[in-house]
Design an enzyme around this catalytic site. Structure first.
Site, PDB file in Angstrom:
ATOM      1  N   GLY A   1       0.833  -1.208   0.000  1.00 47.51           N
ATOM      2  CA  GLY A   1       0.000   0.000   0.000  1.00 47.51           C
ATOM      3  C   GLY A   1       0.864   1.252   0.000  1.00 47.51           C
TER       4      GLY A   1
ATOM      5  N   GLY B   1      -0.243  -1.669   6.512  1.00 52.64           N
ATOM      6  CA  GLY B   1      -1.324  -0.687   6.594  1.00 52.64           C
ATOM      7  C   GLY B   1      -2.664  -1.366   6.784  1.00 52.64           C
TER       8      GLY B   1
ATOM      9  N   LYS C   1      -8.623  -5.100   5.353  1.00 48.03           N
ATOM     10  CA  LYS C   1      -7.457  -4.901   4.496  1.00 48.03           C
ATOM     11  C   LYS C   1      -7.759  -5.426   3.114  1.00 48.03           C
ATOM     12  CE  LYS C   1      -3.317  -5.820   5.843  1.00 48.03           C
ATOM     13  NZ  LYS C   1      -2.891  -4.599   5.122  1.00 48.03           N
TER      14      LYS C   1
ATOM     15  N   GLY D   1      -5.694  -2.477  -1.485  1.00 53.01           N
ATOM     16  CA  GLY D   1      -4.674  -2.527  -2.534  1.00 53.01           C
ATOM     17  C   GLY D   1      -4.570  -3.899  -3.184  1.00 53.01           C
TER      18      GLY D   1
ATOM     19  N   GLU E   1      -0.466 -10.693   2.607  1.00 52.58           N
ATOM     20  CA  GLU E   1      -0.363  -9.884   3.832  1.00 52.58           C
ATOM     21  C   GLU E   1      -0.805 -10.684   5.045  1.00 52.58           C
ATOM     22  OE1 GLU E   1      -2.820  -6.601   2.776  1.00 52.58           O
ATOM     23  OE2 GLU E   1      -1.119  -5.369   2.184  1.00 52.58           O
TER      24      GLU E   1
HETATM   25  O1  DER Z   1      -4.218  -3.502   0.404  1.00 53.32           O
HETATM   26  C1  DER Z   1      -3.852  -3.496   1.575  1.00 53.32           C
HETATM   27  O2  DER Z   1      -4.181  -4.395   2.386  1.00 53.32           O
HETATM   28  C2  DER Z   1      -3.130  -2.301   2.125  1.00 53.32           C
HETATM   29  O3  DER Z   1      -2.296  -2.672   3.193  1.00 53.32           O
HETATM   30  C3  DER Z   1      -4.199  -1.342   2.606  1.00 53.32           C
HETATM   31  O4  DER Z   1      -4.969  -2.000   3.557  1.00 53.32           O
HETATM   32  C4  DER Z   1      -3.601  -0.070   3.180  1.00 53.32           C
HETATM   33  O5  DER Z   1      -3.147   0.689   2.118  1.00 53.32           O
HETATM   34  P1  DER Z   1      -2.832   2.256   2.331  1.00 53.32           P
HETATM   35  O6  DER Z   1      -1.691   2.299   3.314  1.00 53.32           O
HETATM   36  O7  DER Z   1      -2.425   2.733   0.969  1.00 53.32           O
HETATM   37  O8  DER Z   1      -4.074   2.888   2.851  1.00 53.32           O
END
Ligand code: DER
Length: 232
Positions: A30, A86, A98, A101, A107
């Site tokens: 992300g 993230g 989550k 992205g 993850e």
């Molecule tokens: O796709 C994901 O799981 C990312 O970690 C997302 O949850 C957080 O992305 P960001 O930091 O761009 O908001």
């Protein structure tokens, strides 16, 4: 801008509080994680830290290589000291959505292999109940041939609708790093996320859900006023 500054605050706090020498670090995906990798590389240089990084996506792998950090994998390091990532939304009990992205599956695998899983986010992700801030639904990774039956089963059993995520820079649906599709489940009301996560995971064709229940140990939120708020 304010949100980017907030992401950086959260990322730096997490890296400074949770990364020590001789550690294996899971690197999330992300935009917020970019700041964490910047800080990680800075600390490795300044403190001569000996750390290796395990990616959670092609994007994370690129970040690790571009920053000259040592790339590793779960074959070499099936147990990580810490994973930093993230989130799209964090509720009061540290349940996460989550997958915004599209990287939720690797993850969740990496987060599950880490002794400590720490979330970094700006204030927009700080929520009481899932769905209050994040309006795009719960991402669910599915085997391509099954996306229609899975979508119908989810809508029938849990309400709302589960829509195939279409790509922007490519014709047709988003294809994940694992060559699968993503359904975004727009749920209608709060659920028992632990039960729903398990039930959806059991539907034939579902690879993984973007519901991270009972996995995160702590969340760092960068706030508008320049402070960092933590939730344990
Ligand atoms: O796709 C994901 O799981 C990312 O970690 C997302 O949850 C957080 O992305 P960001 O930091 O761009 O908001």
């Amino acid at each position: 801008n304010m949100a980017e500054e907030a992401k950086k605050l959260a990322a730096y706090a997490a890296v400074d509080n949770h990364v020590q020498n001789n550690q294996v670090v899971g690197v999330g995906s992300g935009s917020t994680i970019v700041y964490a990798v910047d800080r990680l590389a800075e600390r490795v240089r300044q403190e001569k830290l000996n750390i290796v990084c395990v990616p959670t996506s092609f994007q994370a792998r690129q970040l690790i290589l571009q920053h000259g950090l040592t790339l590793s994998d779960l074959d070499r390091h099936p147990e990580l000291d810490v994973a930093i990532d993230g989130a799209d939304e964090v509720d009061g009990e540290l349940t996460l959505i989550k997958g915004g992205g599209g990287c939720l599956t690797q993850e969740k695998i990496v987060a599950g292999c880490a002794k400590h899983f720490v979330v970094i986010a700006d204030y927009r992700k700080d929520s009481k109940n899932l769905g209050q801030q994040w309006k795009k639904g719960v991402p669910i990774e599915v085997i391509p041939m099954a996306y229609v039956p899975v979508s119908r089963i989810i809508a029938k059993r849990f309400g709302g609708e589960a829509n195939l995520r279409m790509a922007v820079s490519k014709a047709g649906p988003v294809v994940t790093d694992n060559s699968n599709f993503i359904l975004d489940w727009k749920f209608e009301h709060a659920q028992n996320w632990k039960e729903v996560n398990t039930a959806i995971k059991m539907i034939p064709g579902v690879v993984e859900t973007g519901l991270f229940v009972g996995m995160a140990e702590r969340a760092y939120f960068g706030m508008e006023d320049g402070t960092v708020k933590m939730r344990d």
